[in-house]
Motif scaffolding. Structure first.
Motif, PDB file in Angstrom:
ATOM      1  N   PRO A 153      -4.563   8.437   5.118  1.00 46.22           N
ATOM      2  CA  PRO A 153      -3.499   7.445   4.971  1.00 46.22           C
ATOM      3  C   PRO A 153      -2.483   7.516   6.121  1.00 46.22           C
ATOM      4  N   GLY A 154      -2.027   6.352   6.548  1.00 45.96           N
ATOM      5  CA  GLY A 154      -1.056   6.305   7.654  1.00 45.96           C
ATOM      6  C   GLY A 154       0.373   6.478   7.177  1.00 45.96           C
ATOM      7  N   THR A 155       0.573   7.384   6.227  1.00 44.90           N
ATOM      8  CA  THR A 155       1.925   7.690   5.753  1.00 44.90           C
ATOM      9  C   THR A 155       2.625   8.572   6.785  1.00 44.90           C
ATOM     10  N   LEU A 177      -2.123   1.018   6.390  1.00 36.79           N
ATOM     11  CA  LEU A 177      -1.108   0.608   7.374  1.00 36.79           C
ATOM     12  C   LEU A 177      -0.651  -0.806   7.055  1.00 36.79           C
ATOM     13  N   PHE A 178       0.638  -0.960   6.951  1.00 40.32           N
ATOM     14  CA  PHE A 178       1.197  -2.283   6.654  1.00 40.32           C
ATOM     15  C   PHE A 178       2.200  -2.728   7.708  1.00 40.32           C
ATOM     16  N   SER A 179       2.937  -1.760   8.250  1.00 45.35           N
ATOM     17  CA  SER A 179       4.024  -2.164   9.149  1.00 45.35           C
ATOM     18  C   SER A 179       3.708  -1.780  10.589  1.00 45.35           C
ATOM     19  N   LEU A 180       4.327  -2.537  11.473  1.00 44.04           N
ATOM     20  CA  LEU A 180       4.147  -2.283  12.899  1.00 44.04           C
ATOM     21  C   LEU A 180       4.618  -0.881  13.254  1.00 44.04           C
ATOM     22  N   ASN A 181       5.722  -0.481  12.642  1.00 36.67           N
ATOM     23  CA  ASN A 181       6.262   0.853  12.946  1.00 36.67           C
ATOM     24  C   ASN A 181       5.304   1.965  12.569  1.00 36.67           C
ATOM     25  N   ALA A 182       4.752   1.849  11.369  1.00 34.76           N
ATOM     26  CA  ALA A 182       3.800   2.878  10.934  1.00 34.76           C
ATOM     27  C   ALA A 182       2.597   2.869  11.871  1.00 34.76           C
ATOM     28  N   SER A 212      -6.588   0.958  10.079  1.00 34.98           N
ATOM     29  CA  SER A 212      -6.796  -0.094   9.077  1.00 34.98           C
ATOM     30  C   SER A 212      -5.473  -0.748   8.700  1.00 34.98           C
ATOM     31  N   PHE A 213      -5.303  -1.943   9.201  1.00 36.39           N
ATOM     32  CA  PHE A 213      -4.085  -2.709   8.975  1.00 36.39           C
ATOM     33  C   PHE A 213      -4.348  -3.635   7.791  1.00 36.39           C
ATOM     34  N   PHE A 214      -3.556  -3.442   6.727  1.00 40.60           N
ATOM     35  CA  PHE A 214      -3.790  -4.209   5.492  1.00 40.60           C
ATOM     36  C   PHE A 214      -3.127  -5.573   5.606  1.00 40.60           C
ATOM     37  N   VAL A 215      -3.854  -6.599   5.237  1.00 39.36           N
ATOM     38  CA  VAL A 215      -3.342  -7.940   5.482  1.00 39.36           C
ATOM     39  C   VAL A 215      -2.901  -8.648   4.193  1.00 39.36           C
ATOM     40  N   LEU A 350      10.628  -7.955   5.065  1.00 38.78           N
ATOM     41  CA  LEU A 350       9.307  -7.472   5.486  1.00 38.78           C
ATOM     42  C   LEU A 350       9.253  -5.944   5.529  1.00 38.78           C
ATOM     43  N   ASP A 351      10.342  -5.333   6.005  1.00 36.70           N
ATOM     44  CA  ASP A 351      10.340  -3.854   6.076  1.00 36.70           C
ATOM     45  C   ASP A 351      10.252  -3.251   4.670  1.00 36.70           C
ATOM     46  N   GLY A 352      11.057  -3.815   3.787  1.00 36.75           N
ATOM     47  CA  GLY A 352      11.054  -3.327   2.398  1.00 36.75           C
ATOM     48  C   GLY A 352       9.679  -3.516   1.776  1.00 36.75           C
ATOM     49  N   VAL A 353       9.098  -4.673   2.037  1.00 37.60           N
ATOM     50  CA  VAL A 353       7.788  -4.979   1.460  1.00 37.60           C
ATOM     51  C   VAL A 353       6.735  -3.992   1.963  1.00 37.60           C
ATOM     52  N   THR A 354       6.747  -3.723   3.244  1.00 38.54           N
ATOM     53  CA  THR A 354       5.706  -2.817   3.764  1.00 38.54           C
ATOM     54  C   THR A 354       5.914  -1.397   3.255  1.00 38.54           C
TER      55      THR A 354
END
Ligand SMILES: O=P(O)(O)OC[C@H]1O[C@](O)(CO)[C@@H](O)[C@@H]1O
Length: 954
Positions: A153-155, A177-182, A212-215, A350-354
């Motif tokens: 996991p990309g935590t 992975l959800f956010s650009l930062n992560a 793996s970027f989750f869409v 978006l940040d909160g969501v990711t």
């Protein structure tokens, strides 16, 4: 057409066409039948499939349902004793290997760019860097395929593990992975991992990675927020609506844009020159969730060079059927920026969501894994059938609901794993971690099996007729259960267990054995306990009379390393010294040498016993979720019943052939949980009665030996169940399953202790009576007399003793009146304990049993029937430290027989008197309701009279 049935021509097949734009279609799915039937191979050949990804939810769907895996599960269970986690992993690894084999040609044809199969590390480790690294290495080696990718996991915690895995040369698929930062952190981790290899002079070639970027999950959240705002009459409704279904793809495009800058960077170029392959972006979560959108939205919206799309089967089929293949990923990147800019302007979080999505993603995989392991554990239990004990719960609705809620709490908090990882905060956060070696002792003992079997053969060869074990509490009760349950074995000595200071009882045992053919086992963990020390002194003296210098060769000890008993054994030339483990308390020690050595001596089949114990261990393993975990289920029933329903009297009844389990269980439960004014009060061996004699304070445990049940007990429990009493029925299908139950009950006790909120591994209140006893014996040694001790009342052969407070409450001239006053202090929910410091033989046991039943039926209170001093090392802890609900009647007698304690002035009779006094003293100090009745003169006559007085008083 379905993904199970490919077959479109190349030119017309959009899946195949993706390659033209540099994108590889992978399948987000794995299942055994799919691989075995050749369907996966067909997808490779006909659809240009280039990889496979799995995750806990996918395996849950594959293994948690249906029968695909049953033959292999049965086969494994035939030969191995494993936990659900190991079983899952064995099945998963086979699937992964099989899929890797199918994809290997792709791996070769694409020069290691594609052809991978992904296997995810345990989702429970998502927040633990070191454990993730270890797991990644372990799985990598276990699968042993070059085209394996380990999913991490990309935590925040996962990113350093990615770096370490890459540095170790492991192919990595970074998931969640959800956010650009992560994503940026993961890119950095990948590069740093490769750089570490380069700096060590290791090759960076052929190490593959995808991010793996989750869409779609992003749109689900953002669109939900949009819909809520529109429904609430937001003034930006039109602008918001225009963003529906756009943010996720825009977010992904920005990630790709970032990737393009990375691969052009001088830092990457250096690695590329050394042969490194870039970490490709992989689009995951690409099924359309919102049915108003195109069903291939997240496939044809993200086609671009050097990327992967891992597609679930239905979407795979849809795309084959009507997907449009154009290079969308690099189109209108400015538009993507505009979408994200607009989302920010409109206050979409978006940040909160990711952030939320990462947490939900981790939790979702944990939930799926729980469900998967639960399904496997249930299947395993069903397949093993009578190779495991069977538990049936009959609980009143309120207790049942509360137990289920507790099990769910244990699941969501990962408490089974916390217990196995020795997390002391499950109890009081003090020294508990240092007392949990019993969790793995069975594995150690199996490794040491040869040692025990050799010893067993030696014992046999020496031809002992008898074996006499001297010890107390945890050092004697386990061996006693083994001896009573299994009896004598041909060619081996009869195992006797002596745990008393009553001179008559010692004499009885001495009369039963032939010292010249007896092996003595001095069993004491601490090595400092009074009783085994003085019993050893006595019997060693006796043995010297018969065996002279050879006495030591008839003695062995089981003790903890460095104990006083070890010194004694060495000095006296004992035949052998066996060691306990300092991280296992006495009552948890039966599967350590404290039980195994006597089992070996008695000629028990050790492997069979240990295998049974191992089944217990594996069914309570860290991988087995609470609802399927027999230890947690039982512990939850006991803990919740006591904590939330006042049902703290654990009423234990066992089939006659295994009746002695109760003696071991009561120590385990009482000494472990009875403290800080809380705990479980075991009520062992109280013959079942009609429902009308019970208060609302009971939980009944029926240990039923199904090969030899007792009809009367069966009928009694049927009545109790019909009356709505809480009953846990545990069926043992053969006697050896007591070893499985040993482990299960230890685990359950630890669980119940956690629920009750105490330290399940200390015994703070036992020491107090030992100190009082010591004062009295020391005084005797100094003065040759016992300190004066006056009864507060007398009646014929009876003398009554109590501390001032109790004495003041117990006015009366006759035994009956005093006892009546004493019993009258018992309230609903209390218990009466009869504590007899007399010879424990068939007649006295029968007497005690009859009297306790009169008390129970008369007072409608739970009753304990115990012999002193043995209970002091067992239930005594709960009597003093547990709930203040006990009404105690101590029974003592004059001793006809007295025996010397070598090296001391005091005798066994004096010791027993000191123990009884010390015990009463402490009960009084603790404000407990306690009375001593001393019988002068003839014991038998006195007991008869006392029974009459008690019957009249209740
Ligand atoms: O094995 P040891 O150290 O002699 O102790 C015997 C028993 O005494 C106790 O310490 C209680 O006094 C028990 O916990 C233990 O099982």
């Amino acid at each position: 057409m379905t993904a199970y049935d490919a077959g479109t021509s190349d030119a017309a097949n959009p899946l195949k066409q993706m390659a033209r734009f540099g994108q590889s279609p992978w399948l987000d799915f794995i299942q055994r039948s799919y691989t075995e039937s050749g369907r996966l191979k067909k997808l490779v050949e006909e659809d240009g499939l280039k990889g496979v990804t799995s995750n806990p939810s996918i395996f849950q769907k594959a293994m948690g349902h249906g029968t695909d895996y049953d033959p292999q599960i049965r086969q494994i269970l035939e030969h191995q004793i494993v936990d659900a986690g190991t079983l899952y992993e064995t099945l998963a690894i086979q699937d992964i290997r099989a899929a890797a084999k199918v994809l290997h040609p792709v791996y070769e044809q694409t020069a290691k760019v594609d052809g991978y199969v992904s296997l995810e590390v345990s989702p429970y480790l998502a927040r633990d860097t070191d454990a993730t690294i270890a797991e990644a290495r372990r799985l990598w080696l276990a699968v042993g395929a070059p085209n394996l990718m380990i999913k991490i996991p990309g935590t925040d915690e996962g990113a350093p593990a990615v770096q370490a895995a890459i540095a170790a040369g492991i192919n990595v698929n970074v998931t969640l992975l959800f956010s650009l930062n992560a994503y940026k952190k993961v890119v950095e981790a990948h590069i740093a991992g490769l750089e570490a290899r380069l700096s060590r002079g290791e090759s960076v070639k052929g190490i593959a990675s995808v991010a793996s970027f989750f869409v779609s999950r992003i749109d689900v959240k953002i669109d939900g927020e949009i819909d809520d705002r529109i429904a609430a009459g937001d003034r930006d409704a039109t602008a918001l609506k225009a963003l529906r279904g756009k943010v996720a793809i825009a977010n992904a495009k920005l990630a790709y844009e970032y990737w393009q800058t990375v691969v052009k960077s001088p830092r990457w170029q250096k690695l590329a020159q050394a042969g490194a392959m870039p970490q490709r972006l992989l689009w995951a979560s690409t099924s359309t969730k919102d049915k108003t959108f195109s069903d291939v939205l997240y496939v044809d919206g993200l086609i671009g060079p050097e990327t992967v799309n891992t597609i679930p089967p239905a979407t795979f089929d849809d795309f084959r059927d009507h997907g449009r293949v154009i290079p969308t990923l690099t189109q209108d990147v400015a538009g993507a920026h505009a979408v994200i800019g607009e989302a920010r302007r409109l206050g979409l979080d978006l940040d909160g969501v990711t952030r939320t999505l990462v947490d939900e993603g981790v939790r979702g995989f944990e939930e799926a894994f729980d469900a998967l392991l639960g399904a496997i554990a249930a299947k395993q239990a069903a397949f093993l059938d009578h190779k495991l004990t069977t538990t049936t719960l009959n609980l009143p609705a309120d207790l049942d609901t509360a137990v289920k809620a507790e099990l769910e709490t244990w699941r969501t908090q990962g408490n089974v794993r916390r217990l196995w990882s020795k997390d002391a905060t499950l109890w009081t956060g003090r020294d508990e971690a240092g007392w949990l070696k019993w969790l793995s002792i069975v594995d150690d003992q199996l490794l040491d099996l040869a040692k025990f079997e050799e010893f067993q053969a030696e014992v046999k060869a020496r031809g002992f007729r008898d074996a006499l074990l001297l010890g107390m509490g945890g050092s004697s009760l386990g061996p006693e259960v083994l001896s009573v349950t299994f009896g004598r074995h041909e060619g081996f000595p009869h195992l006797y267990v002596l745990d008393s200071t009553d001179p008559q009882q010692i004499r009885d045992f001495q009369d039963r054995i032939d010292i010249s053919r007896t092996l003595f086992i001095v069993s004491s963990k601490s090595g400092g306990t009074l009783e085994p020390n003085i019993l050893k002194a006595y019997f060693f003296d006796q043995a010297k009379k018969v065996l002279g210098d050879k006495a030591g060769s008839h003695f062995i000890t089981v003790t903890d390393p460095g104990s006083h008993m070890e010194d004694v054994a060495k000095k006296d030339g004992f035949w052998k010294i066996f060691y306990g483990n300092k991280q296992i308390g006495g009552r948890y020690s039966v599967l350590s040498d404290f039980g195994m050595v006597p089992a070996a001596i008695a000629g028990l089949p050790l492997k069979r016993l240990l295998d049974s114990a191992l089944r217990g261990e594996k069914s309570c393993a860290a991988s087995v979720p609470p609802a399927q975990n027999p230890g947690v289920v039982l512990g939850s029933v006991l803990g919740v019943a006591a904590r939330s329903f006042g049902r703290d009297k654990v009423t234990l009844l066992a089939s006659p052939a295994i009746y002695d389990m109760g003696a071991w269980l009561e120590q385990l439960l009482a000494e472990s949980t009875g403290k800080d004014g809380r705990g479980l009060i075991p009520i062992d061996g109280e013959t079942a009665g009609p429902a009308s004699v019970y208060g609302k304070d009971r939980v009944f445990i029926y240990l039923r030996l199904s090969e030899k049940p007792c009809e009367k007990q069966d009928a009694a429990f049927k009545t109790l169940i019909a009356a709505g009493e809480p009953v846990v029925t545990i069926e043992l299908h053969d006697r050896y399953q007591i070893a499985e139950e040993f482990f299960r009950w230890e685990f359950a006790t630890a669980v119940a202790g956690s629920i009750i909120g105490i330290n399940a591994f200390n015994q703070p209140d036992v020491e107090a009576s030992k100190i009082e006893t010591k004062k009295i014996t020391t005084a005797y040694n100094e003065t040759g007399r016992l300190p004066p001790y006056e009864p507060f009342a007398k009646d014929g052969a009876f003398a009554f003793y109590a501390d001032h407070k109790n004495a003041a409450a117990l006015k009366g001239d006759t035994a009956e009146a005093i006892l009546k006053a004493h019993f009258a202090r018992g309230r609903a929910g209390d218990y009466v304990a009869l504590l007899a410091y007399i010879d424990r033989d068939t007649a006295t046991r029968e007497w005690l049993q009859q009297v306790r039943l009169s008390v129970r039926d008369g007072l409608k209170l739970a009753t304990a029937a115990e012999f002193g001093p043995r209970f002091q090392h067992s239930t005594g802890q709960a009597y003093k430290g547990g709930p203040d609900t006990g009404v105690f009647v101590q029974i003592t007698c004059d001793d006809d027989v007295n025996l010397p304690v070598p090296g001391e002035k005091y005798t066994f009779s004096i010791v027993k008197e000191a123990q009884a006094r010390g015990d009463l003293e402490v009960l009084g100090e603790r404000g407990r309701r306690a009375l001593r009745v001393h019988i002068h003169g003839d014991l038998k006559a006195g007991l008869e009279k006392l029974a009459q007085a008690i019957r009249a008083a209740v």
